[in-house]
Motif scaffolding. Structure first.
Motif: not given
Length: 444
Positions: A190-217
């Motif tokens: 699980p991901v636990h994030i408590s930031g100034k703007h974003i708070n998340i406590n959960g997970s994304l149960p999906m495996p990696p793709s052949p490139q790992g994860q999406p590219v960021i532009f």
């Protein structure tokens, strides 16, 4: 072709339904009986894939309404929907879709993009931008943040998404029928994030793709944008008008990557070009001119006079600008970067009207003429180190994209500056950027 020679990247800009020009729908050969037409979008993407383009770049201007009844709205369909349809009907080309961080949710975005990445076997990218339009913010029921807060939120949002993309351990999937174990869920963290703007406590149960994860532009060019792209992006879409400006922007981007602890070769600078390919320069100018009405001509007449420091009127339109007047123009650090292009075209002896028709004052440089003229522009910029690649904005996809693929691409391939075929199966491989899963651990 020289083996292992560095080669340019090419992308097609999807900013409108029928072409980059908002009046492309008026062109011969364009079917306007269906609007919007996802089948046409797919056909254009397949044509770009035929030309071995590495990616489609989908901009987004949600809810924007043109001020002119003769113009088509920019990107009617939602970018993720468009990307999904295109990736289902193509095999190699990648798609970079724009989604703004200021009025979206990290978990929803992470889930959507990772799902498309898996579905496409690693061919999706996220163009991560903050959003800066108060009007668009109102569409989403949010108030536009100030610049400092926007980028604070932006950094938190992107890192949150990357953490979510990596919650499924790379070795968690077992699918072992003999043992009866499908997955080792102890590796799904699980991901636990408590930031100034974003708070998340959960997970994304999906495996990696052949490139790992999406590219960021990232699309932009401000100091904030370059710093962000240098830290997180694998490609930055920019607006530059001269080789010198392209070199400076690319160098700044590479330095930003070094400052963040990354290898600068892992980020690519993508410059824009508006190509009009015809049998002659005169034919290209006349074709491009059909999209310019008197109101636009008047605006550009006034602006060209302003950057040149001289008074120009409608009476001057059908005459060249006198060489002695051009010789008096001075360029300094405060000059519009497009001034050099204005002077270059004006010194060729064209009338002021034809100078305007050549889009010397526009969002990106334009090439108007035969295929060699466009190929020469791309080659000179690439070999000068002004760009790693280009995103192309043809007036009309139906005609201008077809001519680029059939006439310009073969010249680039013969010169050895553009590949003959795709380098791999994933977008990362075709962009020549490394596999990634989660937040880059090198970031300082």
């Amino acid at each position: 072709m020289t083996e292992n020679k560095k080669q340019m990247l090419l992308g097609l800009g999807f900013t409108g339904t029928y072409g980059a020009n908002t009046k492309a729908w008026t062109s011969e050969g364009v079917n306007v009986t269906t609007y919007p037409d996802i089948n046409a979008d797919i056909r254009y993407a397949q044509l770009a894939e035929k030309g071995k383009f590495q990616f489609i770049f989908i901009g987004d201007f949600p809810g924007a309404i043109p001020n002119d009844n003769r113009e088509v709205p920019a990107m009617t369909l939602e970018p993720i929907i468009t990307a999904t349809a295109i990736l289902q009907q193509t095999k190699h080309i990648g798609v970079a879709s724009t989604v703004h961080t200021q009025w979206n949710n990290p978990f929803t975005l992470a889930r959507q993009f990772k799902g498309i990445d898996l579905m496409s076997n690693g061919r999706i990218a996220w163009n991560a931008v903050t959003g800066s339009s108060p009007k668009i913010a109102e569409n989403f029921g949010v108030k536009l943040m100030d610049s400092k807060s926007r980028y604070e939120n932006h950094y938190e949002f992107v890192e949150t998404v990357q953490h979510l993309w990596a919650t499924w351990g790379e070795d968690a999937l077992k699918a072992d029928k003999e043992s009866g174990v499908f997955a080792d869920y102890s590796q799904v963290k699980p991901v636990h994030i408590s930031g100034k703007h974003i708070n998340i406590n959960g997970s994304l149960p999906m495996p990696p793709s052949p490139q790992g994860q999406p590219v960021i532009f990232h699309s932009g060019g401000s100091p904030n944008g370059i710093a962000f792209a240098g830290r997180y992006a694998s490609a930055m879409i920019g607006e530059v008008w001269t080789i010198e400006q392209g070199i400076a922007t690319r160098n700044a981007l590479r330095q930003a990557a070094i400052d963040a602890g990354r290898n600068p070769d892992e980020i690519k600078f993508i410059a824009g070009l508006m190509p009009v390919v015809a049998n002659s320069k005169r034919e290209a100018i006349d074709r491009h001119a059909k999209f310019m009405d008197e109101k636009l001509i008047q605006q550009r007449l006034h602006y060209i006079g302003m950057v040149l420091g001289m008074r120009l009127t409608f009476e001057d339109l059908d005459k060249p600008i006198a060489p002695e007047l051009l010789d008096r123009v001075e360029i300094d650090s405060y000059s519009d970067p497009r001034l050099e292009n204005v002077l270059k075209v004006a010194r060729e002896g064209w009338t002021l009207r034809d100078i305007i028709y050549q889009s010397v004052i526009d969002f990106h440089p334009a090439t108007l003429g035969d295929a060699k003229e466009t190929a020469d522009h791309l080659t000179s910029w690439f070999e000068s180190g002004a760009a790693d690649g280009f995103w192309l904005l043809p007036d009309v996809y139906e005609t201008d994209l077809k001519r680029f693929v059939e006439e310009v691409v073969p010249i680039l391939q013969e010169r050895g500056v553009f590949h003959l075929d795709y380098e791999g199966e994933t977008l990362r491989e075709n962009l020549d950027v490394p596999y990634q899963y989660g937040v880059d651990e090198r970031l300082s």
